[in-house]
Motif scaffolding. Structure first.
Motif, PDB file in Angstrom:
ATOM      1  N   ARG B 327       0.835  -1.198   0.000  1.00 52.18           N
ATOM      2  CA  ARG B 327       0.000   0.000   0.000  1.00 52.18           C
ATOM      3  C   ARG B 327       0.873   1.253   0.000  1.00 52.18           C
ATOM      4  NH1 ARG B 327      -5.013   2.185  -1.061  1.00 52.18           N
ATOM      5  NH2 ARG B 327      -5.546   3.805   0.436  1.00 52.18           N
ATOM      6  N   GLN B 329       0.888   5.387   0.244  1.00 46.96           N
ATOM      7  CA  GLN B 329       0.194   6.629   0.593  1.00 46.96           C
ATOM      8  C   GLN B 329       1.242   7.602   1.118  1.00 46.96           C
ATOM      9  OE1 GLN B 329      -3.818   7.242   0.798  1.00 46.96           O
ATOM     10  NE2 GLN B 329      -2.939   6.170  -0.943  1.00 46.96           N
ATOM     11  N   GLY B 330       1.145   8.847   0.715  1.00 48.36           N
ATOM     12  CA  GLY B 330       2.053   9.865   1.239  1.00 48.36           C
ATOM     13  C   GLY B 330       3.497   9.610   0.847  1.00 48.36           C
ATOM     14  N   ARG B 331       4.353  10.443   1.375  1.00 48.25           N
ATOM     15  CA  ARG B 331       5.770  10.319   1.026  1.00 48.25           C
ATOM     16  C   ARG B 331       6.588  10.382   2.308  1.00 48.25           C
ATOM     17  NH1 ARG B 331       8.932  10.130  -3.294  1.00 48.25           N
ATOM     18  NH2 ARG B 331      10.963  11.166  -3.223  1.00 48.25           N
ATOM     19  N   MET B 345       4.511   7.895  -4.294  1.00 48.15           N
ATOM     20  CA  MET B 345       4.030   7.659  -2.941  1.00 48.15           C
ATOM     21  C   MET B 345       4.848   6.529  -2.321  1.00 48.15           C
ATOM     22  SD  MET B 345      -0.101   8.278  -2.952  1.00 48.15           S
ATOM     23  CE  MET B 345      -0.588   6.937  -4.020  1.00 48.15           C
ATOM     24  N   GLU B 350       7.201   2.528   5.151  1.00 47.73           N
ATOM     25  CA  GLU B 350       8.302   3.488   5.283  1.00 47.73           C
ATOM     26  C   GLU B 350       7.977   4.633   6.247  1.00 47.73           C
ATOM     27  OE1 GLU B 350      11.281   3.322   4.103  1.00 47.73           O
ATOM     28  OE2 GLU B 350      11.100   1.663   2.695  1.00 47.73           O
TER      29      GLU B 350
END
Lengths: 604, 604
Positions: B327, B329-331, B345, B350
């Motif tokens: 999945r 999402q975001g960075r 993304m 992480e």
């Protein structure tokens, strides 16, 4: 059966959240102590008598979809009608649209009660509150004229359409598109998921607020616009016209809130009666500024989710205490000393381990309630002072509501899950059987840490944005205010508080140290260090604030000694966790980074 | 999809639980390292390929009752047949009855894997293990001859019938009665609830073990006897005869383990084909000594429930890690530094907050596994030395298994719930949707802290009985053994462990202090003081032991550095909670007692 705790709610609003001072200073409009109490009592009566007995413990059937229409559980549409006819939907709405213009803090208190009776029911009206806010702030005059009266009265409900399969926490990945028609309308095409009450049988029309991209929009979150898309088009006279090209294609099968329809919504698939493809929509606010419109609603929306945690926690606690007073098993040491005849089994509430669970439930509930109401009140004061043109005061309170919102949301919803889980445990085997109703609280509560920004995202918001507000002044002021309560407690110097003062002092020291550590890490640009500690920091913040608020509540009046006892329990037991949380924050990202090896992310 | 972690399981058995030394000393019969690994690999293959893919994520249909017959979910009877034909039911059974006579620790490891694939399935065979044990220890020669072979092979399954509506944690209130017929048989009358697999479609016959009272039995737990009641009477040639007077009258609708039929069983209501009222039963052990027979089974039964926590935690962790790798999402800050192209993304694994959740899940799972396997091994050693006539060693190990059993049960099942709940959180909105399967882990795991003695009762058992074993020698010896690991860690002096050694040292100091406090309180007769701290003490015990075991595992071999990283994460993060837990224990009952006012129990 649930009994709305109206006395506690009024006391918390007045003496913990800060309404007393605001009412005395004339900052709450017509609302005085008498009216406040009358409204809470009336809401409590409706929740206790008109709602709680009409919802079922076992909600396994849930909402059902058939040919695009949703049927909510039996009796729910009538409960909704009774509820809105009681005026409960219009509490905070603007008076010029038929609302009562009452404070959000009071509304939050009523939402606590609605959520205690059924979270799956109460979540629907929360979304209408958001739609009213967005329209009021950003909607054109025409949109406001057409929609606001009916949304304020609850004749129609609102929805929020953000999430898409690839875009959950990260809205930059949104793909739903909006085509301008040049006549002030747009056509919306796309799929939205997890749309709460996207389709329902409560109201004749549904007003969808939808995030979408214009054809020429920049990539990322700066290219998102907000649109209003009604289920049925509305004529100039307010009559319902053609069915719009928006349809519910599926309901999710969820862990809980089964009565609440969680919809997949398809826009622009040709299902409407408008004669053309695309759902007819109107822009709210400016093009590509949809996210700003969302931010307007965000504080209240997040607070109302926090309130879901409070509501479920209160109901779960009441149920567990009632059960523990009735259920007899074993013989408590206390009774063995002669309080009851030999051979009698004790009510399990007499066993210290059960006492601990129940007090933990009650303390977390009270702490979450206090923080949430204080957050709601801060928002009210920010709006009041902004309207009054008092910029400094408005800034102070805006900082406060911004600071407290992630804590109210995340701490309260975590508390909801923890309290509901303890409630199951108190019930023993019966807790695992759905008929009892204890398990439903956990199933319902478990969504609240996830939606409206996961609790991880709340923690990141608190650390990365909120503790830096006014260059750290917002959080510093807040901690000073908590310290003032501690000073009052020390002045009172009452034995009944036990070691409350020293435990609160220690908790606040830990909060201060952790705050300093995070601010310094951020100043050095060490984002990973700060983010690694975000979740324990938010928990620390919530525990320290909640512990102080329970003491504040007791100091403000405690004829039966119950508030003092609870504050003491919280301070001496639950706040013992604070040094551990602070240690987790202040160790930084090292052990987290090192831990990545264990997830196969880095090599040793 | 679940992959049995066979390498980790073998490593934990050999190098953490203590099998390596036992195998080298010839205390495990034919079992050597090679055979151990072969069996675990084979079990892992069956779990991964033969079980996991055949169970469904969404188990909402569950078992169904119709006219007294239960239908388990589609395919389950065949999975059971395949499983028992693989020899997995007979692992620990006595060789003279067709069993393989292998250690309980190994069986626990296989049960972990069965539970990872489906807890609702795996709980059935656990009860057969208990029935075999009870018959072997206390059954007459005739009963053993008739029933043991078929229970060991799994051709028939066993059940445990303890709970009645008024008698859950407190068995003294049992009312089910047994009438002696003078021919060595009894007739049983009464109602039992929460009987797991009380009726099913896996096997031709079901062997119920039932607690009941004889007509002249003393009141309380000293008047309880244990009876064997088969579903079908068994002829001398082993053939099935008349249907006995026992019937399943209802299934519970539960939060989870829906496939597992939880039955209300009615004995002696005239439903049989024996021509008379009353279920035909045979006494196991002596009259009025039923509880002693139950105690025989209790350690293994509680361990196997702890193992349910481990199994669910492992499966939930695997699922969450897999999801968090996929999945995006975001960075993440880390990636912003250039590891991936701008605009990409990040996989959510992480993000530090997700890393923290996954590491917490993995650490708690590993800690619970280690404690549970060590507990199983202690039981094996106690039996081995008792058979070998080595009384001192038998006593040492019997103390050890008695000490660790409540910790293995309660710590592991709490971990199961905590890990499953974190697993939902990692999945975000998808975690709340049943189809994903993450929610099922929480629904299933939530029963394990309740049954087989609630976790509160485990904590009371640990404090009131176990830390006093051998006048405190049992717990002192155990802590010394944990300290020896710490010494090895200090000798190794490896940077990769970070502050692991000092955190473990601090945790053990807290455990020592809390143990001393409780022993002294008990010596002064202050039971309420001790009981008030029982739950935090058990958690402290589990965290300290689990933290040490993860370090022990890493010290024993860690080619990829994963075990070291996990031990470090656990020590530096999760063990920060230890001082708080110790403080909760050592403050005694004062604030709990004072808190009673807040529950309306005492006046101020």
């Amino acid at each position: 059966m649930y009994q709305a705790p109206t006395e506690e709610i009024v006391h918390t609003l007045r003496h913990v959240a800060g309404l007393e001072a605001a009412m005395e200073a004339g900052r709450t409009g017509d609302l005085d102590a008498e009216l406040l109490e009358a409204i809470v009592e009336e809401a409590g009566r409706f929740a206790t008598e008109g709602m709680a007995p009409r919802f079922s413990n076992a909600d396994h059937e849930g909402a059902v979809l058939s040919a695009g229409s949703v049927t909510t559980p039996k009796g729910w549409p009538q409960i909704y009608r009774d509820w809105r006819e009681g005026g409960w939907n219009s509490l905070t709405g603007p008076e010029e649209h038929g609302g009562q213009g009452l404070p959000m803090a009071l509304s939050a208190a009523t939402f606590e009660m609605w959520n205690s009776t059924s979270m799956g029911f109460a979540i629907g009206p929360c979304l209408t509150v958001g739609a009213v806010e967005a329209l009021l702030e950003h909607g054109s005059e025409a949109l406001r004229a057409t929609y606001l009266d009916k949304l304020v009265s609850g004749e129609w409900m609102g929805t929020m359409n953000l999430t898409e399969p690839q875009a959950g926490s990260d809205l930059s990945a949104l793909k739903t598109r909006a085509e301008p028609k040049g006549d002030g309308t747009y056509r919306i095409f796309g799929q939205k998921i997890y749309i709460t009450y996207g389709e329902q049988d409560f109201t004749d029309n549904i007003v969808h607020l939808v995030l979408a991209r214009l054809p020429d929009a920049p990539a990322g979150v700066k290219g998102i616009s907000l649109f209003l898309v009604p289920k049925f088009l509305v004529g100039e006279d307010g009559s319902l016209g053609a069915r719009n090209d928006v349809v519910c294609s599926a309901l999710e099968k969820k862990l809980g809130i089964h009565g609440s329809p969680t919809c997949t919504m398809i826009y622009g698939d040709g299902a409407g009666e408008t004669g053309e493809a695309g759902a007819v929509g109107w822009l709210i606010g400016e093009e590509n500024r949809g996210l700003a419109c969302m931010f307007t609603m965000m504080n209240n929306a997040r607070l109302l989710v926090g309130i879901q945690g409070v509501g479920v926690a209160e109901a779960a606690t009441q149920k567990a205490i009632e059960f523990a007073r009735e259920r007899r098993q074993g013989r408590a040491t206390r009774l063995a000393k002669g309080a009851e005849p030999a051979g009698t089994m004790s009510p399990i509430i007499e066993h210290p381990d059960v006492t601990r669970m129940l007090l933990t439930m009650k303390a977390l509930t009270g702490a979450a309630r206090s923080i949430s109401y204080a957050c709601g009140h801060a928002g009210d004061m920010a709006r009041h002072h902004a309207r009054a043109g008092d910029g400094d005061a408005a800034k102070f309170w805006k900082d406060r509501v911004d600071l407290l919102t992630p804590v109210a949301k995340a701490f309260s919803t975590d508390a909801g899950v923890e309290v509901a889980s303890l409630g199951i445990q108190v019930h023993g085997g019966m807790g695992y059987v759905e008929e009892t109703g204890a398990a439903k609280f956990l199933r319902d509560a478990r969504i609240a840490p996830i939606y409206e920004g996961t609790n991880g995202i709340q923690a990141i918001d608190l650390v990365a944005r909120k503790i830096g507000l006014s260059e750290g002044g917002a959080v510093a002021n807040y901690i000073l205010e908590l310290r003032a309560v501690l000073e009052e407690l020390e002045t009172r110097n009452s034995d009944a508080f036990g070691r409350t003062a020293s435990m609160l002092d220690a908790a606040l020291r830990e909060l201060e140290a952790a705050t300093r550590f995070l601010r310094e890490a951020l100043a050095r640009g060490e984002n990973d260090t700060a983010l690694a500690g975000a979740t324990p920091y938010l928990r620390l913040f919530g525990l320290a604030a909640g512990g102080v608020y329970l003491a504040k509540s007791a100091l403000a009046g405690d004829p039966k000694g119950e508030r003092t006892a609870l504050a003491r329990f919280m301070a001496e037991n639950l706040l013992a966790e604070c040094p551990a949380l602070s240690a987790q924050v202040c160790q930084g990202a090292d052990s987290l980074s090192a831990g990545r090896i264990a997830l196969g992310l880095d090599a040793a």
